[in-house]
Each structure stands twice: as structure tokens, then as C-alpha cells.
Design an enzyme around this catalytic site. Structure first.
Site, mmCIF file in Angstrom:
data_model
loop_
_atom_site.group_PDB
_atom_site.id
_atom_site.type_symbol
_atom_site.label_atom_id
_atom_site.label_comp_id
_atom_site.label_asym_id
_atom_site.label_seq_id
_atom_site.Cartn_x
_atom_site.Cartn_y
_atom_site.Cartn_z
ATOM 1 N N GLU A 147 -15.327 4.153 4.716
ATOM 2 C CA GLU A 147 -15.348 4.454 3.278
ATOM 3 C C GLU A 147 -16.748 4.342 2.675
ATOM 4 O O GLU A 147 -17.615 3.662 3.233
ATOM 5 C CB GLU A 147 -14.436 3.458 2.560
ATOM 6 C CG GLU A 147 -13.040 3.422 3.113
ATOM 7 C CD GLU A 147 -11.999 2.989 2.092
ATOM 8 O OE1 GLU A 147 -12.291 2.096 1.281
ATOM 9 O OE2 GLU A 147 -10.908 3.571 2.117
ATOM 10 N N TYR A 150 0.838 -1.202 0.000
ATOM 11 C CA TYR A 150 0.000 0.000 0.000
ATOM 12 C C TYR A 150 0.870 1.247 0.000
ATOM 13 O O TYR A 150 1.974 1.256 0.546
ATOM 14 C CB TYR A 150 -0.897 0.024 1.255
ATOM 15 C CG TYR A 150 -2.153 -0.822 1.147
ATOM 16 C CD1 TYR A 150 -2.074 -2.209 0.974
ATOM 17 C CD2 TYR A 150 -3.411 -0.246 1.220
ATOM 18 C CE1 TYR A 150 -3.218 -2.983 0.873
ATOM 19 C CE2 TYR A 150 -4.569 -1.019 1.128
ATOM 20 C CZ TYR A 150 -4.467 -2.382 0.951
ATOM 21 O OH TYR A 150 -5.599 -3.133 0.846
HETATM 22 C C1 LIG Z 1 -8.927 0.347 2.412
HETATM 23 C C2 LIG Z 1 -7.981 1.291 2.444
HETATM 24 C C3 LIG Z 1 -6.707 1.134 3.100
HETATM 25 C C4 LIG Z 1 -5.758 2.108 2.923
HETATM 26 C C5 LIG Z 1 -4.512 1.968 3.518
HETATM 27 C C6 LIG Z 1 -4.242 0.855 4.271
HETATM 28 O O1 LIG Z 1 -3.018 0.692 4.827
HETATM 29 C C7 LIG Z 1 -5.184 -0.111 4.473
HETATM 30 C C8 LIG Z 1 -6.437 0.037 3.884
#
Ligand SMILES: C=Cc1ccc(O)cc1
Length: 176
Positions: free
Chosen positions: A69, A24
């Protein structure tokens, strides 16, 4: 760079790999906003700008970020940047686990689809993903820098960023 106060954390751009292999990229845009891009894992290819979030300092150098979200996914992140680690817990509604590809997009252009999908499909049981991650990159992007997360993820993007090929000295993108 040593982190202590919330101001040290805000404006920082991170790349990290969870222990389950998911990669990520995440940016603390300001004290109530985050942007991110997902490079590996169940929803690789998804990217999001201007997600409202709660961001606090827990103690010196330790920061907690939480948000919910449009998909119904809830997220809780704990950053310990002085130790190059973080911990994230993602609470996916059942529908995202069943149909991850619906969420793989630039979400800002598909908010209606996310809200329709969270009503149309099942929420429970939720799929929890609690994982530690190793931080592989930190950059001082400054707050409210729209260049940090500004295009879809591509293969090799995180390597380009780590190699210093993606941003110039002012933290603007080198090639657009
Ligand atoms: C679902 C989003 C999201 C964004 C960053 C992260 O480290 C985990 C989930």
C-alpha cells in the site's frame, strides 16, 4: 456457492471477522484490483478503492491475494471460502501502529499524505498481525461493480449488508 476456479472468486464481496475481533469488508473487484472497508480494529473507518493486487488460485477453492500500500503496509490474504474462513497477515510499518488515525480516511483522496507519512515516520520494527478469520458474508457482486465499496463505513453497515438491506437484486445500493 461452491468455489473452484479464479473466476468463481473474482467479483465476490466478503465480510469477515478476524480472531482478534477486527472486522473487515473486502471485494475482489477484478483479477488485479481490490476495494475494502475496515469496520473494526486498529484502523476502523479506513476505506480504499482500486488497490492494485496480485490475485491467484493456489488450488481448487483456495485463493491468495497480496499487495503493498501507499502507507507501506503489506498484506497477504488466503481465502478458503468453501470452508467460510480466510487467513490474513498484515505487515504494518511502525508509523501506522504509532499513528493509526492518519490512515483512517478514504485513502484515495489522501495518497500524498500517506506517501509523506511513510517517509516522515519510522518503518521498523514492523507490526505483524497474522490471524484467521471467519467469513460472515459472501455476495456475488460481479466484477468491476463500483457500488460495492462506495461510501465510508458506518455503525451497523455490515449488519445491514448481511440482512440484505443494503444491496438490491442487481447488487446496486438500495439507498444513496
Ligand atoms: C490493510 C488492508 C487490509 C485489507 C483487508 C484485510 O483483510 C487485511 C488488511
Amino acid at each position: 456457492m461452491e468455489f473452484k476456479e479464479l473466476d468463481d472468486f473474482l467479483g465476490t464481496h466478503f465480510i469477515y471477522t478476524y480472531d482478534n475481533g477486527w472486522e473487515y469488508e473486502w471485494y475482489a473487484k477484478n483479477d488485479h484490483t481490490v476495494d475494502y472497508r475496515i469496520h473494526g480494529g486498529m484502523v476502523a473507518g479506513r476505506w480504499v478503492k482500486d488497490q492494485e493486487a496480485n490475485i491467484v488460485k493456489l488450488t481448487d477453492g483456495v485463493f491468495k491475494v497480496t499487495w503493498t500500500e501507499p502507507t507501506g503496509t503489506d498484506v497477504a490474504l488466503d481465502f478458503m471460502p468453501n470452508e467460510n474462513i480466510m487467513h490474513g497477515t498484515i505487515f504494518f510499518p511502525k508509523w501506522v501502529q504509532d499513528h493509526p488515525s492518519i490512515t483512517v480516511c478514504f485513502q484515495n483522496e489522501y495518497i500524498d499524505l500517506m506517501e509523506e507519512s511513510r517517509e516522515k515516520y519510522e518503518t521498523y520494527p514492523k507490526y505483524l498481525v497474522p490471524e484467521f478469520a471467519k467469513i460472515t458474508y459472501m455476495g456475488k457482486a460481479g466484477q468491476d461493480n463500483e457500488e460495492v465499496i462506495a461510501e465510508a463505513p458506518y455503525k451497523g453497515m455490515t449488519d445491514d449488508i448481511r440482512a440484505g438491506k443494503y444491496f438490491d437484486a442487481d447488487y446496486k445500493r438500495v439507498k444513496k
